[in-house]
Design an enzyme around this catalytic site. Structure first.
Site, short mmCIF file in Angstrom:
data_model
loop_
_atom_site.label_atom_id
_atom_site.label_comp_id
_atom_site.label_asym_id
_atom_site.label_seq_id
_atom_site.Cartn_x
_atom_site.Cartn_y
_atom_site.Cartn_z
N GLY A 31 40.59 37.47 47.38
CA GLY A 31 41.34 36.55 46.54
C GLY A 31 41.35 36.96 45.08
O GLY A 31 41.06 38.10 44.75
N ALA A 32 41.69 35.97 44.21
CA ALA A 32 41.92 36.27 42.78
C ALA A 32 42.89 37.43 42.71
O ALA A 32 42.64 38.46 42.10
CB ALA A 32 40.62 36.56 42.04
N HIS A 37 46.68 44.02 44.75
CA HIS A 37 46.66 43.42 46.10
C HIS A 37 48.09 43.31 46.65
O HIS A 37 48.35 43.61 47.81
CB HIS A 37 46.07 42.01 46.07
CG HIS A 37 44.62 41.94 45.67
ND1 HIS A 37 44.19 41.35 44.51
CD2 HIS A 37 43.51 42.39 46.28
CE1 HIS A 37 42.87 41.42 44.43
NE2 HIS A 37 42.42 42.05 45.49
N ASP A 152 38.73 51.18 45.83
CA ASP A 152 37.37 51.11 46.37
C ASP A 152 37.18 52.30 47.31
O ASP A 152 37.23 52.18 48.53
CB ASP A 152 37.18 49.78 47.10
CG ASP A 152 37.33 48.61 46.15
OD1 ASP A 152 36.36 48.27 45.48
OD2 ASP A 152 38.45 48.08 46.03
N GLN A 155 34.38 52.34 49.85
CA GLN A 155 34.65 51.29 50.84
C GLN A 155 35.58 51.77 51.93
O GLN A 155 35.29 51.66 53.12
CB GLN A 155 35.24 50.07 50.12
CG GLN A 155 35.78 49.00 51.04
CD GLN A 155 36.11 47.73 50.30
OE1 GLN A 155 35.22 46.97 49.94
NE2 GLN A 155 37.37 47.48 50.05
N ARG A 189 37.86 41.23 38.86
CA ARG A 189 36.78 41.06 37.88
C ARG A 189 37.27 41.18 36.44
O ARG A 189 36.58 40.75 35.52
CB ARG A 189 35.67 42.07 38.15
CG ARG A 189 34.89 41.78 39.42
CD ARG A 189 33.67 42.70 39.53
NE ARG A 189 32.72 42.21 40.50
CZ ARG A 189 32.78 42.47 41.79
NH1 ARG A 189 33.74 43.23 42.26
NH2 ARG A 189 31.87 41.99 42.63
P1 AMP Z 1 39.15 42.85 46.87
O1 AMP Z 1 39.88 41.55 46.84
O2 AMP Z 1 38.66 43.30 45.53
O3 AMP Z 1 38.10 42.90 47.94
O4 AMP Z 1 40.22 43.95 47.27
C1 AMP Z 1 41.02 43.81 48.41
C2 AMP Z 1 41.77 45.09 48.62
O5 AMP Z 1 42.58 45.36 47.49
C3 AMP Z 1 40.84 46.31 48.77
O6 AMP Z 1 41.34 47.15 49.80
C4 AMP Z 1 40.92 46.96 47.41
O7 AMP Z 1 40.66 48.35 47.44
C5 AMP Z 1 42.35 46.67 47.03
N1 AMP Z 1 42.54 46.76 45.59
C6 AMP Z 1 41.74 46.23 44.62
N2 AMP Z 1 42.18 46.57 43.41
C7 AMP Z 1 43.30 47.33 43.59
C8 AMP Z 1 44.21 47.99 42.71
N3 AMP Z 1 44.05 47.94 41.40
N4 AMP Z 1 45.23 48.69 43.25
C9 AMP Z 1 45.39 48.74 44.61
N5 AMP Z 1 44.57 48.15 45.48
C10 AMP Z 1 43.52 47.45 44.99
#
Ligand code: AMP
Length: 285
Positions: A31-32, A37, A152, A155, A189
């Site tokens: 989220g957020a 995303h 990530d 990840q 973040r």
């Molecule tokens: P999170 O909500 O941070 O767990 O991220 C969810 C998904 O979005 C993960 O696969 C992240 O790698 C991806 N993600 C986060 N930040 C970005 C970004 N700036 N550009 C592309 N994908 C992202």
């Protein structure tokens, strides 16, 4: 967009789609949501008929209780953004739905060294929790495609490893990192940065670009040390700068011996821990 919080309701709706031959792309998030995303939702739609996004702030992947507590939660806005981006299904379960009493959801896999370096070193247990929730979500959704971000790096490398080891029937697709205009990688973040911390944070991407320029003619250990100094001088508190092989995540000593090299950084700007990476050679880009 259809919204679900229970497994059985979601599965019944997805089953109908699968029966009509529709392929499903799944985008797990905490989220957020930001444009990064949403770019993954769009990428999912390029590969599949339907996109399923999950929003779940997974407690088992936080090694720091304060980080979990302060993680931004913006459900109403997220729902609006997903709707506008053409997402088809939103799955937003509670902790009890993901981790019901009596169900063993742990992933028992020997991860070699993949989860001991970089993020794994500084956030013990993080990847165990991350794989646990990704596996649980895959078991619920059974998508054709799993869409994750390069942002990530470690990840998605671990998820790709799990998919291979457990022979899961899903194809992982990795989308590029979306950045702000000054290069800072978009991240949930970032919302927690004040103006000065935000200004300083751009040094992370600048540092990655410098590493890319200098890789061929400088020893990588020296590069890493210089990069740590660069980040400190920019007012950040770096945890690590590592130049690693993109497959094994082991440190690169001689760049000529590797055809897939990535630089990874974790650094604090004030109270906010940020990570970013850049592929220096070969690989995804
Ligand atoms: P999170 O909500 O941070 O767990 O991220 C969810 C998904 O979005 C993960 O696969 C992240 O790698 C991806 N993600 C986060 N930040 C970005 C970004 N700036 N550009 C592309 N994908 C992202």
């Amino acid at each position: 967009m259809q919204l679900y919080s229970q497994v059985t309701n979601l599965q019944a709706a997805l089953q109908k789609e699968k029966k009509s031959g529709h392929k499903i792309a799944f985008i797990p998030t905490m989220g957020a949501l930001h444009e990064g995303h949403l770019s993954l939702i769009a990428l999912g739609k390029e590969h599949a008929h339907l996109s399923v996004c999950s929003i779940f702030v997974n407690p088992t992947q936080f090694n720091n209780a304060m980080d979990l507590q302060k993680y931004p939660r913006t459900m109403e806005q997220d729902t609006r953004l997903l709707e506008a981006s053409g997402c088809d299904f939103l799955f937003a379960p509670s902790n009890d739905v993901i981790y019901p009493a009596g169900l063993d959801t742990e992933v028992h896999l020997d991860l070699g060294n993949l989860d001991l370096v970089m993020e794994g070193h500084f956030r013990p247990g993080h990847f165990k929790g991350m794989l646990q929730v990704v596996k649980r979500l895959l078991d619920i959704v059974h998508p054709d495609y799993l869409i994750m971000g390069q942002k990530d790096f470690q990840q998605f490398t671990l998820v790709a490893f799990m998919i291979r080891q457990l022979q899961l029937r899903v194809k992982l697709i990795v989308g590029p990192t979306l950045r702000e205009r000054d290069g800072l990688a978009m991240s949930s973040r970032n919302q927690r940065l004040n103006a000065e911390e935000r200004r300083k944070a751009v040094a992370i991407y600048q540092c990655l670009l410098k590493l890319k320029n200098k890789l061929s003619n400088t020893n990588s250990v020296v590069l890493e040390q210089n990069a740590m100094k660069y980040l400190e001088e920019a007012g950040l508190k770096p945890e690590y700068v590592e130049i690693v092989d993109g497959n094994s995540l082991q440190k690169v000593i001689n760049p000529e011996k590797h055809d897939y090299i990535v630089a990874c950084i974790a650094a604090w700007s004030g109270e906010v821990r940020l990570i970013d990476n850049l592929i220096l050679k070969g690989g995804l880009n």
